[in-house]
Structure formats: C-alpha cells, structure tokens
Design a protein around this motif. Sequence first.
Motif, PDB file in Angstrom:
ATOM      1  N   VAL A   1       0.840  -1.201   0.000  1.00  0.00           N
ATOM      2  CA  VAL A   1       0.000   0.000   0.000  1.00  0.00           C
ATOM      3  C   VAL A   1       0.878   1.255   0.000  1.00  0.00           C
ATOM      4  CG1 VAL A   1      -1.678   1.320   1.344  1.00  0.00           C
ATOM      5  CG2 VAL A   1      -1.937  -1.137   1.126  1.00  0.00           C
ATOM      6  N   LEU A   2       1.918   1.254   0.828  1.00  0.00           N
ATOM      7  CA  LEU A   2       2.792   2.427   0.916  1.00  0.00           C
ATOM      8  C   LEU A   2       3.557   2.662  -0.383  1.00  0.00           C
ATOM      9  CD1 LEU A   2       4.103   1.890   4.531  1.00  0.00           C
ATOM     10  CD2 LEU A   2       2.387   3.528   3.755  1.00  0.00           C
ATOM     11  N   TYR A   3       4.052   1.596  -0.990  1.00  0.00           N
ATOM     12  CA  TYR A   3       4.759   1.751  -2.260  1.00  0.00           C
ATOM     13  C   TYR A   3       3.818   2.256  -3.344  1.00  0.00           C
ATOM     14  CZ  TYR A   3       9.365   0.063  -1.051  1.00  0.00           C
ATOM     15  OH  TYR A   3      10.614  -0.034  -0.517  1.00  0.00           O
ATOM     16  N   LYS A   4       2.577   1.841  -3.325  1.00  0.00           N
ATOM     17  CA  LYS A   4       1.585   2.322  -4.290  1.00  0.00           C
ATOM     18  C   LYS A   4       1.361   3.827  -4.114  1.00  0.00           C
ATOM     19  CE  LYS A   4      -1.951   1.540  -7.154  1.00  0.00           C
ATOM     20  NZ  LYS A   4      -1.860   1.018  -8.468  1.00  0.00           N
ATOM     21  N   ILE A   5       1.254   4.289  -2.875  1.00  0.00           N
ATOM     22  CA  ILE A   5       1.082   5.722  -2.605  1.00  0.00           C
ATOM     23  C   ILE A   5       2.288   6.498  -3.115  1.00  0.00           C
ATOM     24  CG2 ILE A   5       0.973   7.460  -0.772  1.00  0.00           C
ATOM     25  CD1 ILE A   5      -0.720   5.447   0.834  1.00  0.00           C
ATOM     26  N   LEU A   6       3.488   6.027  -2.786  1.00  0.00           N
ATOM     27  CA  LEU A   6       4.701   6.724  -3.219  1.00  0.00           C
ATOM     28  C   LEU A   6       4.816   6.735  -4.739  1.00  0.00           C
ATOM     29  CD1 LEU A   6       7.231   5.414  -0.556  1.00  0.00           C
ATOM     30  CD2 LEU A   6       6.196   7.681  -0.682  1.00  0.00           C
ATOM     31  N   HIS A   7       4.478   5.628  -5.382  1.00  0.00           N
ATOM     32  CA  HIS A   7       4.543   5.560  -6.839  1.00  0.00           C
ATOM     33  C   HIS A   7       3.539   6.519  -7.480  1.00  0.00           C
ATOM     34  CE1 HIS A   7       5.154   3.942 -10.817  1.00  0.00           C
ATOM     35  NE2 HIS A   7       3.850   3.744 -10.925  1.00  0.00           N
ATOM     36  N   GLN A   8       2.319   6.586  -6.935  1.00  0.00           N
ATOM     37  CA  GLN A   8       1.304   7.492  -7.468  1.00  0.00           C
ATOM     38  C   GLN A   8       1.720   8.957  -7.318  1.00  0.00           C
ATOM     39  OE1 GLN A   8      -1.558   6.931  -9.170  1.00  0.00           O
ATOM     40  NE2 GLN A   8      -1.027   4.771  -9.206  1.00  0.00           N
ATOM     41  N   MET A   9       2.528   9.252  -6.314  1.00  0.00           N
ATOM     42  CA  MET A   9       3.015  10.614  -6.099  1.00  0.00           C
ATOM     43  C   MET A   9       4.268  10.905  -6.915  1.00  0.00           C
ATOM     44  SD  MET A   9       0.825  11.883  -4.217  1.00  0.00           S
ATOM     45  CE  MET A   9       0.722  12.836  -2.754  1.00  0.00           C
ATOM     46  N   GLY A  10       4.752   9.914  -7.656  1.00  0.00           N
ATOM     47  CA  GLY A  10       5.909  10.121  -8.507  1.00  0.00           C
ATOM     48  C   GLY A  10       7.238  10.056  -7.777  1.00  0.00           C
ATOM     49  N   LEU A  11       7.264   9.475  -6.590  1.00  0.00           N
ATOM     50  CA  LEU A  11       8.503   9.372  -5.817  1.00  0.00           C
ATOM     51  C   LEU A  11       9.064   7.965  -5.961  1.00  0.00           C
ATOM     52  CD1 LEU A  11       7.267  11.192  -2.612  1.00  0.00           C
ATOM     53  CD2 LEU A  11       8.667  12.128  -4.443  1.00  0.00           C
ATOM     54  N   THR A  12      10.250   7.882  -6.544  1.00  0.00           N
ATOM     55  CA  THR A  12      10.856   6.571  -6.761  1.00  0.00           C
ATOM     56  C   THR A  12      12.254   6.453  -6.185  1.00  0.00           C
ATOM     57  OG1 THR A  12      11.638   7.303  -8.928  1.00  0.00           O
ATOM     58  CG2 THR A  12       9.535   6.118  -8.870  1.00  0.00           C
ATOM     59  N   ASP A  13      12.958   7.540  -6.022  1.00  0.00           N
ATOM     60  CA  ASP A  13      14.342   7.472  -5.550  1.00  0.00           C
ATOM     61  C   ASP A  13      14.447   7.729  -4.047  1.00  0.00           C
ATOM     62  OD1 ASP A  13      13.446   9.975  -6.262  1.00  0.00           O
ATOM     63  OD2 ASP A  13      15.434  10.778  -6.629  1.00  0.00           O
ATOM     64  N   PHE A  14      13.737   6.927  -3.287  1.00  0.00           N
ATOM     65  CA  PHE A  14      13.780   7.011  -1.830  1.00  0.00           C
ATOM     66  C   PHE A  14      14.570   5.824  -1.292  1.00  0.00           C
ATOM     67  CE2 PHE A  14       9.831   5.048  -3.203  1.00  0.00           C
ATOM     68  CZ  PHE A  14       9.886   3.827  -2.567  1.00  0.00           C
TER      69      PHE A  14
END
Length: 159
Positions: free
Chosen positions: A69-82
């Motif tokens: 769920v958290l990775y889906k939220i981050l991906h939808q926000m365009g954040l990948t280099d965390f």
Amino acid sequence: LWGGLEVIAHNINRKQSDLKLFEFGKVYCQEGTRYVENNRLTLWLTGYSEATNWIRKPRSVTFQDLNAVLYKILHQMGLTDFSTEPFQSAVHQTGIQVMLGPQQLLTAGVVRASVSKQLGIEQLLLVADVDWDLLIKLQSPTGPYQVISKFPPVKRDVS
C-alpha cells in the motif's frame, strides 16, 4: 496512533477483527516556543487480509501487505528514488522508515505487543504514519494532464 488503537479495540470487542483503517488529520507538535501544524496519513492493518471464503484459507495480514500500500502511494506521487532504513521506537517493535535525502517521509511497522495489550488488542497490528505535507511538497507529476470536456458526448438522445 492512540485514537486509531481505540477504534481498533472498539471494533475487535464487537467481533470485527479484520480491519484496514486509515485516518487523515492534523498533528500539532511543539518546536521550541512555537507549535507546528502538520497533516498526517495513518494506516492500520490487523486480522485477515481478505474475507473468509471457501476457495482459500484465511491469511493474516503481513508487513508486505502494508508495504504494498505504501509503495503504491509513493509511486502514485511520482517518488521513486527514496531509501528505506530499519526503524524501532517505543511503539514500533520492528519497522522501516522511508527517507528521501535527509527527510523522513514515513514510518511503518509492527506495533509492540505491550502497547496494543494496554487496550486489549491481542492480535498482530501494523501501522504506518505518512508525513502528508512533505509528500505533497516533494511529489512530481506522474502523467499527462487533460482537461475534462465541458460538453461531454451524448450517448442517448432523450428528446
């Protein structure tokens, strides 16, 4: 966190033990002599991952369910280099914190049994706390934007 734990305990006491809850709201913290207001998103998972059925045996929620769920939220926000780092606290037995540079975006993990037992919760409880204001500030657009037509096509003429 404590408000969510009370809601979970209330539901478990009424025989609703398979829960997936979220809360979006403001948190107030004191920094020096001033108070800071911050928007947070908190997610809770406990019980079975899906309703009991005759096709599959029930499976308890795992950290992977929360992580997805958290990775889906981050991906939808365009954040990948965390980056992720191990995390423990007085509330979290084990968990991770997601960092973007020096900034902490979220924490997620298993709630300590000693904390959940204070409210009578005896099953595995997963919680994630997302710094929503920071997430909004750091987001990047994920796709092309198209304006919705003011005059959508008519599929059926009622006249």
